[in-house]
Design a protein around this motif. Sequence first.
Motif, short mmCIF file in Angstrom:
data_model
loop_
_atom_site.label_atom_id
_atom_site.label_comp_id
_atom_site.label_asym_id
_atom_site.label_seq_id
_atom_site.Cartn_x
_atom_site.Cartn_y
_atom_site.Cartn_z
N ARG A 82 0.84 -1.21 0.00
CA ARG A 82 0.00 0.00 0.00
C ARG A 82 0.86 1.25 0.00
N LEU A 83 1.96 1.21 0.73
CA LEU A 83 2.84 2.37 0.77
C LEU A 83 3.46 2.63 -0.60
N SER A 84 3.86 1.55 -1.25
CA SER A 84 4.44 1.71 -2.59
C SER A 84 3.40 2.23 -3.57
N GLN A 85 2.17 1.76 -3.44
CA GLN A 85 1.10 2.26 -4.32
C GLN A 85 0.85 3.76 -4.09
N VAL A 86 0.82 4.17 -2.82
CA VAL A 86 0.59 5.59 -2.51
C VAL A 86 1.73 6.44 -3.02
N ASP A 87 2.96 5.95 -2.87
CA ASP A 87 4.11 6.71 -3.36
C ASP A 87 4.05 6.84 -4.88
N ALA A 88 3.66 5.78 -5.54
CA ALA A 88 3.56 5.84 -7.01
C ALA A 88 2.48 6.82 -7.44
N LYS A 89 1.35 6.78 -6.74
CA LYS A 89 0.26 7.72 -7.09
C LYS A 89 0.68 9.16 -6.82
N LEU A 90 1.44 9.38 -5.75
CA LEU A 90 1.92 10.73 -5.44
C LEU A 90 2.87 11.21 -6.53
N GLU B 260 2.78 10.32 -9.63
CA GLU B 260 1.95 10.64 -10.80
C GLU B 260 1.27 12.00 -10.65
N VAL B 261 0.82 12.27 -9.41
CA VAL B 261 0.17 13.56 -9.17
C VAL B 261 1.17 14.69 -9.33
N ILE B 262 2.38 14.49 -8.78
CA ILE B 262 3.41 15.52 -8.92
C ILE B 262 3.78 15.73 -10.39
N ALA B 263 3.81 14.66 -11.10
CA ALA B 263 4.14 14.76 -12.53
C ALA B 263 2.96 15.24 -13.37
N GLY B 264 1.75 15.30 -12.77
CA GLY B 264 0.57 15.75 -13.51
C GLY B 264 0.03 14.72 -14.45
N LYS B 265 0.13 13.44 -14.10
CA LYS B 265 -0.34 12.36 -14.97
C LYS B 265 -1.42 11.51 -14.34
N ALA B 266 -1.75 11.73 -13.09
CA ALA B 266 -2.74 10.89 -12.42
C ALA B 266 -4.14 11.24 -12.90
N PRO B 267 -4.99 10.26 -13.25
CA PRO B 267 -6.36 10.55 -13.70
C PRO B 267 -7.20 11.20 -12.60
#
Length: 281
Positions: free
Chosen positions: A35-43, A45-52
């Motif tokens: 879960r931590l790795s998933q949250v870090d990956a999503k963060l 993506e958000v920082i990069a401006g790619k998260a849906p």
Amino acid sequence: MDDEDCERRRMECLDEMSNLEKQFTDLKDQLYKERLSQVDAKLQEVIAGKAPEYLEPLAALQENMQIRTKVAGIYRELCLESVKNKYECEIQASRQHCESEKLLLYDTVQSELEEKIRRLEEDRHSIDITSELWNDELQSRKKRKDPFSPDKKKPVVFSLTFSRPYIVYMLQDLDILEDWTTIRKAMATLGPHRVKPEPPVKLEKHLHSARSEEGRLYYDGEWYGRGQTIYIDKKDECPTSAIITTINHDEVWFKRPDGSKSKLYISQLQKGKYSIKHNHN
């Protein structure tokens, strides 16, 4: 089962429980790391401006911003146009007010000048014995005088001589005529309105005693109040019955049998034009 078997069985159960707890702890740590790795990956993506999950609300916000910016621009243009129209209206209203005031002032000055000219014409025609002197003075003022001419007209001396002392007024002819015109106008104005001495007023003798006190009427030694029935007697007429409704300072109101109301002045009772008496029926 004997005691050894029970002890052995108990130890086996404890081993199984410890194994299960260890497995649960391992699974929990593994799940936390995932879960931590998933949250870090999503963060990332958000920082990069790619998260849906970030792009969809951002697009809605941008669209809302564009709409509000467009509405604000339209509102700004409308406000500027309204202020401009109001400014032009104020300028037009001030100009119209100025023009109307100018016309009103022109009419007022014109009427005043016409009134002055009319009065001067009336005064000029009303003065007969001094008209020639008036005209000569006006003509002499219009003519240009020669500055090198040694002859200068001396002021007319108008004197009022008394026994002692006497006063000498050094006035111009035109000033004398203006004063004379003012005196003539004042005499003409006050002439018809002179107050005639009034003949001495004869005091009328009251034949009867009548007065009003505290809402009651005193007449020839008797008192009358509201609601009492009286007889009203007038010379050469038959007595009539009436009921007193109101007693004022100088008048008495009464109601006749037919419902009509009339008033009787206390001065009429004093002079004997009317007389009243109680109705004891």
